[in-house]
Write a protein that holds these residues in place. Structure first.
Motif, PDB file in Angstrom:
ATOM      1  N   VAL A   1     119.891  46.359  71.887  1.00 12.90           N
ATOM      2  CA  VAL A   1     120.152  47.799  71.877  1.00 12.90           C
ATOM      3  C   VAL A   1     120.806  48.193  73.187  1.00 12.90           C
ATOM      4  N   ARG A   2     121.558  49.291  73.124  1.00 16.39           N
ATOM      5  CA  ARG A   2     122.254  49.806  74.304  1.00 16.39           C
ATOM      6  C   ARG A   2     122.306  51.318  74.219  1.00 16.39           C
ATOM      7  N   GLY A   3     121.972  51.988  75.315  1.00 21.96           N
ATOM      8  CA  GLY A   3     122.063  53.442  75.364  1.00 21.96           C
ATOM      9  C   GLY A   3     120.845  54.171  74.830  1.00 21.96           C
ATOM     10  N   VAL A   4     119.728  53.464  74.644  1.00 15.27           N
ATOM     11  CA  VAL A   4     118.495  54.121  74.226  1.00 15.27           C
ATOM     12  C   VAL A   4     117.704  54.518  75.469  1.00 15.27           C
ATOM     13  N   GLU A   5     116.494  55.000  75.299  1.00 12.83           N
ATOM     14  CA  GLU A   5     115.673  55.459  76.420  1.00 12.83           C
ATOM     15  C   GLU A   5     115.445  54.315  77.426  1.00 12.83           C
ATOM     16  N   PRO A   6     115.750  54.535  78.699  1.00 12.28           N
ATOM     17  CA  PRO A   6     115.555  53.486  79.712  1.00 12.28           C
ATOM     18  C   PRO A   6     114.081  53.218  80.013  1.00 12.28           C
ATOM     19  N   ARG A   7     113.834  52.000  80.481  1.00 15.14           N
ATOM     20  CA  ARG A   7     112.499  51.588  80.961  1.00 15.14           C
ATOM     21  C   ARG A   7     111.399  51.895  79.942  1.00 15.14           C
ATOM     22  N   ARG A   8     111.591  51.398  78.746  1.00 15.70           N
ATOM     23  CA  ARG A   8     110.654  51.660  77.660  1.00 15.70           C
ATOM     24  C   ARG A   8     110.482  50.394  76.837  1.00 15.70           C
ATOM     25  N   VAL A   9     109.326  50.261  76.203  1.00 10.88           N
ATOM     26  CA  VAL A   9     109.104  49.161  75.266  1.00 10.88           C
ATOM     27  C   VAL A   9     109.057  49.755  73.860  1.00 10.88           C
ATOM     28  N   TYR A  10     109.937  49.261  73.008  1.00 10.81           N
ATOM     29  CA  TYR A  10     109.987  49.672  71.606  1.00 10.81           C
ATOM     30  C   TYR A  10     109.464  48.525  70.749  1.00 10.81           C
TER      31      TYR A  10
ATOM     32  N   ASP B   1     116.061  48.199  80.087  1.00 17.01           N
ATOM     33  CA  ASP B   1     116.233  48.286  81.536  1.00 17.01           C
ATOM     34  C   ASP B   1     116.580  49.714  81.941  1.00 17.01           C
ATOM     35  N   GLU B   2     117.001  49.900  83.174  1.00 17.58           N
ATOM     36  CA  GLU B   2     117.302  51.246  83.686  1.00 17.58           C
ATOM     37  C   GLU B   2     118.506  51.897  83.018  1.00 17.58           C
ATOM     38  N   THR B   3     119.319  51.113  82.290  1.00 14.14           N
ATOM     39  CA  THR B   3     120.468  51.678  81.580  1.00 14.14           C
ATOM     40  C   THR B   3     120.178  51.921  80.097  1.00 14.14           C
ATOM     41  N   GLY B   4     118.989  51.540  79.647  1.00 16.28           N
ATOM     42  CA  GLY B   4     118.658  51.692  78.235  1.00 16.28           C
ATOM     43  C   GLY B   4     119.131  50.532  77.378  1.00 16.28           C
ATOM     44  N   ALA B   5     119.337  49.373  77.998  1.00 18.21           N
ATOM     45  CA  ALA B   5     119.754  48.176  77.266  1.00 18.21           C
ATOM     46  C   ALA B   5     118.604  47.170  77.241  1.00 18.21           C
ATOM     47  N   GLY B   6     118.500  46.454  76.155  1.00 19.77           N
ATOM     48  CA  GLY B   6     117.480  45.423  76.050  1.00 19.77           C
ATOM     49  C   GLY B   6     117.705  44.588  74.809  1.00 19.77           C
ATOM     50  N   SER B   7     117.037  43.449  74.754  1.00 18.66           N
ATOM     51  CA  SER B   7     117.154  42.594  73.583  1.00 18.66           C
ATOM     52  C   SER B   7     115.871  41.811  73.378  1.00 18.66           C
ATOM     53  N   ALA B   8     115.716  41.308  72.172  1.00 16.11           N
ATOM     54  CA  ALA B   8     114.561  40.485  71.817  1.00 16.11           C
ATOM     55  C   ALA B   8     115.014  39.490  70.759  1.00 16.11           C
ATOM     56  N   GLU B   9     114.318  38.357  70.720  1.00 15.96           N
ATOM     57  CA  GLU B   9     114.630  37.319  69.745  1.00 15.96           C
ATOM     58  C   GLU B   9     113.327  36.742  69.216  1.00 15.96           C
ATOM     59  N   ALA B  10     113.291  36.451  67.924  1.00 12.11           N
ATOM     60  CA  ALA B  10     112.115  35.835  67.307  1.00 12.11           C
ATOM     61  C   ALA B  10     112.578  34.729  66.369  1.00 12.11           C
TER      62      ALA B  10
ATOM     63  N   VAL C   1     115.832  57.414  70.669  1.00 12.93           N
ATOM     64  CA  VAL C   1     117.021  56.635  70.304  1.00 12.93           C
ATOM     65  C   VAL C   1     118.144  57.649  70.119  1.00 12.93           C
ATOM     66  N   ARG C   2     118.959  57.779  71.144  1.00  8.56           N
ATOM     67  CA  ARG C   2     120.005  58.810  71.174  1.00  8.56           C
ATOM     68  C   ARG C   2     121.076  58.571  70.119  1.00  8.56           C
ATOM     69  N   VAL C   3     121.592  59.661  69.559  1.00 12.29           N
ATOM     70  CA  VAL C   3     122.783  59.582  68.715  1.00 12.29           C
ATOM     71  C   VAL C   3     123.893  58.999  69.582  1.00 12.29           C
ATOM     72  N   GLY C   4     124.589  58.014  69.062  1.00 15.96           N
ATOM     73  CA  GLY C   4     125.665  57.352  69.810  1.00 15.96           C
ATOM     74  C   GLY C   4     125.227  56.072  70.503  1.00 15.96           C
ATOM     75  N   SER C   5     123.914  55.824  70.597  1.00 17.69           N
ATOM     76  CA  SER C   5     123.471  54.542  71.156  1.00 17.69           C
ATOM     77  C   SER C   5     123.775  53.450  70.127  1.00 17.69           C
ATOM     78  N   ARG C   6     123.746  52.190  70.578  1.00 21.41           N
ATOM     79  CA  ARG C   6     124.226  51.100  69.728  1.00 21.41           C
ATOM     80  C   ARG C   6     123.173  50.012  69.542  1.00 21.41           C
ATOM     81  N   ALA C   7     123.349  49.274  68.459  1.00 18.11           N
ATOM     82  CA  ALA C   7     122.459  48.136  68.178  1.00 18.11           C
ATOM     83  C   ALA C   7     123.285  47.001  67.577  1.00 18.11           C
ATOM     84  N   ALA C   8     122.804  45.790  67.795  1.00 17.53           N
ATOM     85  CA  ALA C   8     123.391  44.605  67.170  1.00 17.53           C
ATOM     86  C   ALA C   8     122.240  43.730  66.690  1.00 17.53           C
ATOM     87  N   VAL C   9     122.367  43.236  65.469  1.00 18.94           N
ATOM     88  CA  VAL C   9     121.374  42.332  64.895  1.00 18.94           C
ATOM     89  C   VAL C   9     122.101  41.063  64.486  1.00 18.94           C
TER      90      VAL C   9
END
Length: 155
Positions: A45-54, A103-112, A22-30
């Protein structure tokens, strides 16, 4: 309720404990909404490690200087034995799990969505991002690996 934040190296609203994941400067919204006996939480999240499951979960306390400062997973019905490993308590109906696929840009989202609202006297304090996805086979503490980042949220 909505909280947006930039991950920083020092504790604040959002902190990264592992800047490679999780890079310094990457962003999150809750975002969180409770009504009619249910609660929906969304993490983006945006700008974190691409193609990964957190793995990601709501935790009891706000973020701190150390990953463990966020405390255990927030549970609607609290397991009297902590850390909680009992599947009657450590499950996605009693906790809020938000595993994110980037995704390939390091962006993703989830909802519960859970079928409860936060108790008036007890609320979650943060969303903790973990290094690995939550294991459906081994419910309980640290099943999603190391705590790599944290976002303090006023649920």
């Amino acid at each position: 309720m909505e909280q947006t934040a930039t991950f920083e190296a020092e504790p604040g609203t959002a902190v990264t404990y592992d800047p490679e994941l999780v890079r310094v400067g990457s962003r999150a919204a809750v975002q969180s909404r409770s009504r009619n006996g249910s609660t929906t939480v969304r993490l983006a999240v945006r700008g974190v490690e691409p193609r990964r499951v957190y793995g990601a979960h709501l935790h009891a306390n706000p973020c701190g200087a150390r990953p463990e400062d966020a405390g255990p997973h927030f549970q609607y019905t609290v397991d009297p034995m902590q850390p909680s490993v009992d599947p009657r308590f450590a499950n996605p109906q009693n906790e809020i799990w938000l595993d994110v696929v980037t995704d390939e840009t390091g962006a993703g989202s989830a909802e519960a969505t859970v079928e409860w609202e936060f108790p008036a006297d007890r609320r979650a304090g943060s969303v903790v991002v973990h290094a690995m996805p939550t294991s459906g086979e081994r419910v309980g503490v640290d099943t999603a690996g190391a705590r790599v980042a944290c976002i303090s949220v006023g649920f």
